[in-house]
Scaffold this active site. Sequence first.
Site, PDB file in Angstrom:
ATOM      1  N   LYS A  13      49.674  53.843  87.568  1.00  0.00           N
ATOM      2  CA  LYS A  13      50.904  53.890  88.372  1.00  0.00           C
ATOM      3  C   LYS A  13      51.188  55.314  88.854  1.00  0.00           C
ATOM      4  O   LYS A  13      51.436  55.546  90.028  1.00  0.00           O
ATOM      5  CB  LYS A  13      52.123  53.394  87.551  1.00  0.00           C
ATOM      6  CG  LYS A  13      51.995  51.976  87.055  1.00  0.00           C
ATOM      7  CD  LYS A  13      53.229  51.530  86.300  1.00  0.00           C
ATOM      8  CE  LYS A  13      53.480  52.287  84.994  1.00  0.00           C
ATOM      9  NZ  LYS A  13      52.449  52.111  83.975  1.00  0.00           N
ATOM     10  N   ARG A  88      61.714  48.316  84.548  1.00  0.00           N
ATOM     11  CA  ARG A  88      60.829  47.893  83.469  1.00  0.00           C
ATOM     12  C   ARG A  88      61.331  46.645  82.763  1.00  0.00           C
ATOM     13  O   ARG A  88      60.662  46.127  81.884  1.00  0.00           O
ATOM     14  CB  ARG A  88      60.772  49.011  82.454  1.00  0.00           C
ATOM     15  CG  ARG A  88      59.382  49.568  82.290  1.00  0.00           C
ATOM     16  CD  ARG A  88      59.509  50.716  81.379  1.00  0.00           C
ATOM     17  NE  ARG A  88      58.307  51.096  80.775  1.00  0.00           N
ATOM     18  CZ  ARG A  88      57.582  52.123  81.189  1.00  0.00           C
ATOM     19  NH1 ARG A  88      57.925  52.791  82.256  1.00  0.00           N
ATOM     20  NH2 ARG A  88      56.518  52.464  80.517  1.00  0.00           N
ATOM     21  N   ARG A 160      49.500  63.348  75.841  1.00  0.00           N
ATOM     22  CA  ARG A 160      50.807  62.806  75.479  1.00  0.00           C
ATOM     23  C   ARG A 160      50.776  62.235  74.072  1.00  0.00           C
ATOM     24  O   ARG A 160      49.845  61.509  73.722  1.00  0.00           O
ATOM     25  CB  ARG A 160      51.200  61.693  76.469  1.00  0.00           C
ATOM     26  CG  ARG A 160      52.018  62.211  77.622  1.00  0.00           C
ATOM     27  CD  ARG A 160      52.236  61.218  78.713  1.00  0.00           C
ATOM     28  NE  ARG A 160      52.678  59.886  78.294  1.00  0.00           N
ATOM     29  CZ  ARG A 160      52.949  58.909  79.153  1.00  0.00           C
ATOM     30  NH1 ARG A 160      52.841  59.118  80.445  1.00  0.00           N
ATOM     31  NH2 ARG A 160      53.330  57.728  78.731  1.00  0.00           N
TER      32      ARG A 160
HETATM   33  P1  AP5 Z   1      48.171  57.058  84.952  1.00  0.00           P
HETATM   34  O1  AP5 Z   1      48.249  57.115  86.438  1.00  0.00           O
HETATM   35  O2  AP5 Z   1      48.747  58.178  84.167  1.00  0.00           O
HETATM   36  O3  AP5 Z   1      48.720  55.643  84.415  1.00  0.00           O
HETATM   37  P2  AP5 Z   1      50.186  55.058  84.329  1.00  0.00           P
HETATM   38  O4  AP5 Z   1      50.107  53.623  84.733  1.00  0.00           O
HETATM   39  O5  AP5 Z   1      51.146  55.932  85.063  1.00  0.00           O
HETATM   40  O6  AP5 Z   1      50.376  55.114  82.751  1.00  0.00           O
HETATM   41  P3  AP5 Z   1      51.592  55.604  81.848  1.00  0.00           P
HETATM   42  O7  AP5 Z   1      51.030  55.683  80.456  1.00  0.00           O
HETATM   43  O8  AP5 Z   1      52.218  56.842  82.385  1.00  0.00           O
HETATM   44  O9  AP5 Z   1      52.557  54.430  81.966  1.00  0.00           O
HETATM   45  P4  AP5 Z   1      53.647  54.076  81.011  1.00  0.00           P
HETATM   46  O10 AP5 Z   1      54.327  53.059  81.838  1.00  0.00           O
HETATM   47  O11 AP5 Z   1      53.262  53.643  79.661  1.00  0.00           O
HETATM   48  O12 AP5 Z   1      54.395  55.473  80.717  1.00  0.00           O
HETATM   49  P5  AP5 Z   1      55.766  56.105  81.222  1.00  0.00           P
HETATM   50  O13 AP5 Z   1      55.571  57.554  81.317  1.00  0.00           O
HETATM   51  O14 AP5 Z   1      56.310  55.373  82.391  1.00  0.00           O
HETATM   52  O15 AP5 Z   1      46.628  56.867  84.577  1.00  0.00           O
HETATM   53  C1  AP5 Z   1      46.202  56.793  83.224  1.00  0.00           C
HETATM   54  C2  AP5 Z   1      44.865  57.534  83.066  1.00  0.00           C
HETATM   55  O16 AP5 Z   1      43.847  56.800  83.748  1.00  0.00           O
HETATM   56  C3  AP5 Z   1      44.843  58.948  83.664  1.00  0.00           C
HETATM   57  O17 AP5 Z   1      44.049  59.749  82.848  1.00  0.00           O
HETATM   58  C4  AP5 Z   1      44.203  58.757  85.052  1.00  0.00           C
HETATM   59  O18 AP5 Z   1      43.512  59.924  85.490  1.00  0.00           O
HETATM   60  C5  AP5 Z   1      43.240  57.607  84.777  1.00  0.00           C
HETATM   61  N1  AP5 Z   1      43.072  56.713  85.934  1.00  0.00           N
HETATM   62  C6  AP5 Z   1      44.041  56.290  86.797  1.00  0.00           C
HETATM   63  N2  AP5 Z   1      43.530  55.434  87.703  1.00  0.00           N
HETATM   64  C7  AP5 Z   1      42.205  55.298  87.387  1.00  0.00           C
HETATM   65  C8  AP5 Z   1      41.126  54.546  87.955  1.00  0.00           C
HETATM   66  N3  AP5 Z   1      41.314  53.750  89.033  1.00  0.00           N
HETATM   67  N4  AP5 Z   1      39.915  54.641  87.379  1.00  0.00           N
HETATM   68  C9  AP5 Z   1      39.718  55.433  86.280  1.00  0.00           C
HETATM   69  N5  AP5 Z   1      40.681  56.177  85.707  1.00  0.00           N
HETATM   70  C10 AP5 Z   1      41.912  56.113  86.259  1.00  0.00           C
HETATM   71  O19 AP5 Z   1      56.738  55.765  79.981  1.00  0.00           O
HETATM   72  C11 AP5 Z   1      56.603  56.408  78.730  1.00  0.00           C
HETATM   73  C12 AP5 Z   1      57.749  55.984  77.830  1.00  0.00           C
HETATM   74  O20 AP5 Z   1      59.017  56.395  78.405  1.00  0.00           O
HETATM   75  C13 AP5 Z   1      57.912  54.482  77.595  1.00  0.00           C
HETATM   76  O21 AP5 Z   1      57.071  54.023  76.550  1.00  0.00           O
HETATM   77  C14 AP5 Z   1      59.402  54.390  77.255  1.00  0.00           C
HETATM   78  O22 AP5 Z   1      59.657  54.781  75.910  1.00  0.00           O
HETATM   79  C15 AP5 Z   1      60.036  55.422  78.169  1.00  0.00           C
HETATM   80  N6  AP5 Z   1      60.431  54.837  79.480  1.00  0.00           N
HETATM   81  C16 AP5 Z   1      59.895  55.151  80.698  1.00  0.00           C
HETATM   82  N7  AP5 Z   1      60.488  54.454  81.663  1.00  0.00           N
HETATM   83  C17 AP5 Z   1      61.420  53.672  81.064  1.00  0.00           C
HETATM   84  C18 AP5 Z   1      62.359  52.713  81.548  1.00  0.00           C
HETATM   85  N8  AP5 Z   1      62.437  52.424  82.854  1.00  0.00           N
HETATM   86  N9  AP5 Z   1      63.159  52.086  80.657  1.00  0.00           N
HETATM   87  C19 AP5 Z   1      63.095  52.374  79.336  1.00  0.00           C
HETATM   88  N10 AP5 Z   1      62.222  53.274  78.800  1.00  0.00           N
HETATM   89  C20 AP5 Z   1      61.393  53.920  79.665  1.00  0.00           C
END
Ligand code: AP5
Length: 220
Positions: A13, A88, A160
């Site tokens: 994402k 989410r 992370r």
């Molecule tokens: P990346 O692009 O970083 O993936 P992502 O989908 O953004 O993954 P996240 O782990 O950031 O999502 P998440 O939803 O768990 O975390 P968030 O920060 O929102 O890519 C991942 C890896 O793969 C990278 O190394 C990249 O280079 C590689 N990659 C990408 N595309 C690729 C491809 N096509 N091929 C190969 N490799 C590839 O949330 C974290 C925490 O915050 C949550 O657990 C929660 O506690 C809190 N939180 C966040 N938002 C909310 C909300 N709205 N409500 C409540 N709590 C929330």
Amino acid sequence: MHIVILGAPGAGKGTQADILCQELDLPHIASGDLFRQALEKKTELGLLAKSYMERGELGPSEIAIKMILERISLPDCVSGCVFDGFPRTLEQAEALDKALAEQGKSIDKAIYIQVPRKELVKRLSGRRICRSCQTPYHLMAAPPRVAGKCDKCGGDLYQRPDDKEETVKERLKVFFALTLPIVDYYKKQEKLIEVNGNLGIQNVAEKIISVLKPFVITEL
Ligand code: AP5
């Protein structure tokens, strides 16, 4: 133009939102980044979010909603934005629709990036993030030009804490239980675009841009 990017943890994402924002000249609004910035600054909200993030659970929805609505009220979001990690839950999706409707705006499209579970785990374990600008890298799939340094701003890269195996398992569980229903929510509104995310980063980006083109990207 308001676009939501949906997908499991590690689906790409953040990676795809970055690319799309450059293409469309829109701000990238990532709720996880807002939580992590609050944590870095040791604000009350950041300290509250810390325990949820460490356990791989969602933070309180009312805080996520407040944070996002404050962020999109800033002038750079006047023409729209790309949401990453928000909404989410159904509650968050409804709150976002309501807030946008009050300004005569709405979500244009929701892009659901689908990636098999095994690949998600591989991506998260190899991910490194820039401490300054939050750009994601991957040790194998998207390495930085200089090891440990961000290509864009030269910031230090780090892993992370919630990318540990046990926390990843919990984050995936939470996604399938609480976030997946949003896919149906946008499907019913005929706004959903499903994209195969199990391709290289550029291939996924090209796919997203090509499916968006007929709907919203007139300038491409
Ligand atoms: P990346 O692009 O970083 O993936 P992502 O989908 O953004 O993954 P996240 O782990 O950031 O999502 P998440 O939803 O768990 O975390 P968030 O920060 O929102 O890519 C991942 C890896 O793969 C990278 O190394 C990249 O280079 C590689 N990659 C990408 N595309 C690729 C491809 N096509 N091929 C190969 N490799 C590839 O949330 C974290 C925490 O915050 C949550 O657990 C929660 O506690 C809190 N939180 C966040 N938002 C909310 C909300 N709205 N409500 C409540 N709590 C929330």
